[in-house]
Design an enzyme around this catalytic site. Structure first.
Site, mmCIF file in Angstrom:
data_model
loop_
_atom_site.group_PDB
_atom_site.id
_atom_site.type_symbol
_atom_site.label_atom_id
_atom_site.label_comp_id
_atom_site.label_asym_id
_atom_site.label_seq_id
_atom_site.Cartn_x
_atom_site.Cartn_y
_atom_site.Cartn_z
ATOM 1 C CE LYS A 20 -2.984 0.932 3.541
ATOM 2 N NZ LYS A 20 -2.843 2.293 4.067
ATOM 3 C CB SER A 21 3.804 2.328 2.000
ATOM 4 O OG SER A 21 3.223 2.279 3.265
ATOM 5 N NE ARG A 25 6.200 6.548 0.549
ATOM 6 C CZ ARG A 25 5.286 6.409 1.532
ATOM 7 N NH1 ARG A 25 4.168 5.707 1.321
ATOM 8 N NH2 ARG A 25 5.473 6.952 2.715
ATOM 9 C CD GLN A 165 0.552 8.464 7.232
ATOM 10 O OE1 GLN A 165 0.033 9.324 7.937
ATOM 11 N NE2 GLN A 165 -0.063 7.337 6.908
ATOM 12 C CG ASP A 315 0.537 0.259 9.547
ATOM 13 O OD1 ASP A 315 0.144 1.137 10.333
ATOM 14 O OD2 ASP A 315 0.891 0.509 8.377
ATOM 15 N NE ARG A 346 -5.009 0.334 13.052
ATOM 16 C CZ ARG A 346 -4.339 0.533 11.935
ATOM 17 N NH1 ARG A 346 -3.021 0.649 11.974
ATOM 18 N NH2 ARG A 346 -4.962 0.591 10.781
ATOM 19 N NE ARG A 390 -2.548 -1.504 8.444
ATOM 20 C CZ ARG A 390 -2.233 -1.936 7.221
ATOM 21 N NH1 ARG A 390 -2.327 -3.213 6.927
ATOM 22 N NH2 ARG A 390 -1.830 -1.088 6.303
#
Ligand code: S3P
Length: 432
Positions: A20-21, A25, A165, A315, A346, A390
């Site tokens: 995902k990251s 990008r 981020q 994560d 979380r 998640r």
């Protein structure tokens, strides 16, 4: 979604989607490069689709063909004023990175998001950008935000909160700012932005100074397109790895997984817990470390993790907590304050839901303690996820041992892993 107990082991080779990251990008960087970039194996999840739509909204030509894409970039100043506000759904990565990028554009823009994203902190990126003279108005420190794009001043910026981020948002602003920006990072966070920019030939240089990472960017230097092959996502793999570890007679092979050392904390933690995991076919793709992973049922022990590893696996705590639930001794995970500002709180949701499942655990300050037992008696089978993908997937994995569990509001899984249910069931899971 219901996650049922399984009766036989989990076996096979599920397809883990693109990281995902790196996918975010892979849209952002080619859009401001010069020339055509071919991207393979991009993750087509809701979060990434929001990033793709944002750039289409700013006039970038993006041709999509399932998991492959061609992006026709026209340079650092080629983006057009968006016709409408930029809506980023649930995606914190898109919001922080785009805030940095848009703060240097020659037009004004506004960013909005869903309820959860609109409650997440934006000052962490707005503050350092403001130190470079950015003009950004937030709504009580969160989205919606309005950005008055303009030339910024290059500076030394020290990043206080460990966050890729924030770092990446500033890097994207610095690329389009005259002069040399130096970013000082106090602790290591994922470095996909730096790796991809280097491979595109951008004027970016990283080195260590007094054990801190320095990222130096000479701004207003154009760079050219490059090919990208997105490796598969270790964070998404973790749900499968731990499902195999905690279920008898299980054996899985996961291919082409990104094991970037700034992201591999979960593998270090599982090794400490005596997990039976092996790695083969180690190689580099676009300078990202990739390998195949084999994992088998294991007798896990508990472990103590200090805050230094948290940045390398931020994560993965929801799913690591499920591994700890089936270990032979207690675990303590320290330094988890950043977990409170993710897609949900979380830390609180791990605790509440483990308690619902009869698992003894407690949170003291920002430390999580889990005391496993041989048998669990469920108090409430309704798992609260607050639309956090998640949390939903982690408790679906717990369901394989103690289910049925009802995972409420599980549609959030689409933000990062749209094929989770079908892949999980393809290896013997019972999730409906
Ligand atoms: C991400 C960085 C991490 C992570 C998120 C993705 C990124 O957030 O939690 O899922 O792609 O840069 P922080 O940098 O805020 O810790």
């Amino acid at each position: 979604m219901i996650s049922n107990k399984i009766d036989q082991g989990l076996k096979g080779s599920p397809k883990i989607p693109g990281d995902k990251s790196i996918s975010h990008r892979s849209v952002i960087i080619p859009s401001i490069a010069n020339g055509k970039t071919e991207v393979k194996n991009i993750l087509k999840s809701e979060d990434v689709v929001h990033t793709i739509n944002a750039f289409k909204n700013m006039g970038v030509e993006i041709i999509e063909n399932n998991e492959n894409m061609i992006i026709n970039g026209k340079g650092l100043n080629s983006l057009k004023e968006p016709k409408s506000e930029i809506y980023l759904g649930n995606s914190g990565t898109s919001a922080r990175l785009l805030t940095g990028l848009l703060s240097t554009q020659k037009f004004n823009s506004s960013i909005t998001g869903d309820k959860s994203l609109s409650s997440r902190p934006m000052m962490r990126i707005v503050k350092p950008l403001s130190a470079m003279d950015a003009k950004i108005q937030t709504t009580n420190g969160s989205l919606p935000i309005k950005i008055n794009g303009q030339n910024l001043k290059s500076k030394d910026i020290e990043i206080k909160i460990p966050s890729a981020q924030i770092k990446s948002g500033i890097i994207l602003a610095a690329l389009n700012t005259d002069g040399k920006t130096r970013i000082i990072e106090n602790s290591v966070t994922r470095d996909h932005t730096e790796i991809m920019l280097e491979s595109f030939g951008a004027d970016i240089n990283t080195y260590l100074e007094n054990s801190k990472k320095i990222i130096e960017i000479n701004g207003k230097k154009e760079f050219n397109s490059n090919k990208i092959d997105v490796p598969n996502d270790l964070s998404s793999s973790a749900f499968f790895i731990i499902a195999a570890l905690i279920n008898e007679n299980s054996k899985l092979k996961l291919n082409d997984i990104n094991i970037n050392p700034t992201r591999n904390g979960i593998l270090i933690a599982l090794e400490k817990m005596n997990a039976n995991i092996s790695y083969s076919n180690k190689r580099k793709i676009n300078n990202e470390e990739v390998c195949d992973i084999e994992v088998e049922t294991s007798n896990l022990n508990g472990c103590e993790l200090d805050s230094s590893i948290a940045k390398l696996m931020i994560d993965e705590y929801p799913i690591l907590s499920i591994a700890a639930t089936f270990a032979s001794s207690p675990s303590v995970f320290r330094g988890l304050n950043e977990l409170r500002v993710k897609e949900s709180d979380r830390l609180e949701l791990i605790k509440i839901n483990l308690l619902k499942c009869g698992v003894k655990c407690e949170v003291k300050d920002d430390n999580l303690f889990i005391y496993p037992s041989n048998k669990y008696r469920i108090n409430d089978k309704n798992i609260t996820t607050n639309y956090d993908h998640r949390i939903a997937m982690a408790f679906a994995v717990l369901g394989t041992r103690i289910g049925p569990l009802k995972i409420c509001d599980s549609e959030s899984i689409r933000t990062s892993f749209p094929t989770f249910v079908s892949e999980f069931n393809s290896i013997g899971g019972k999730v409906f």
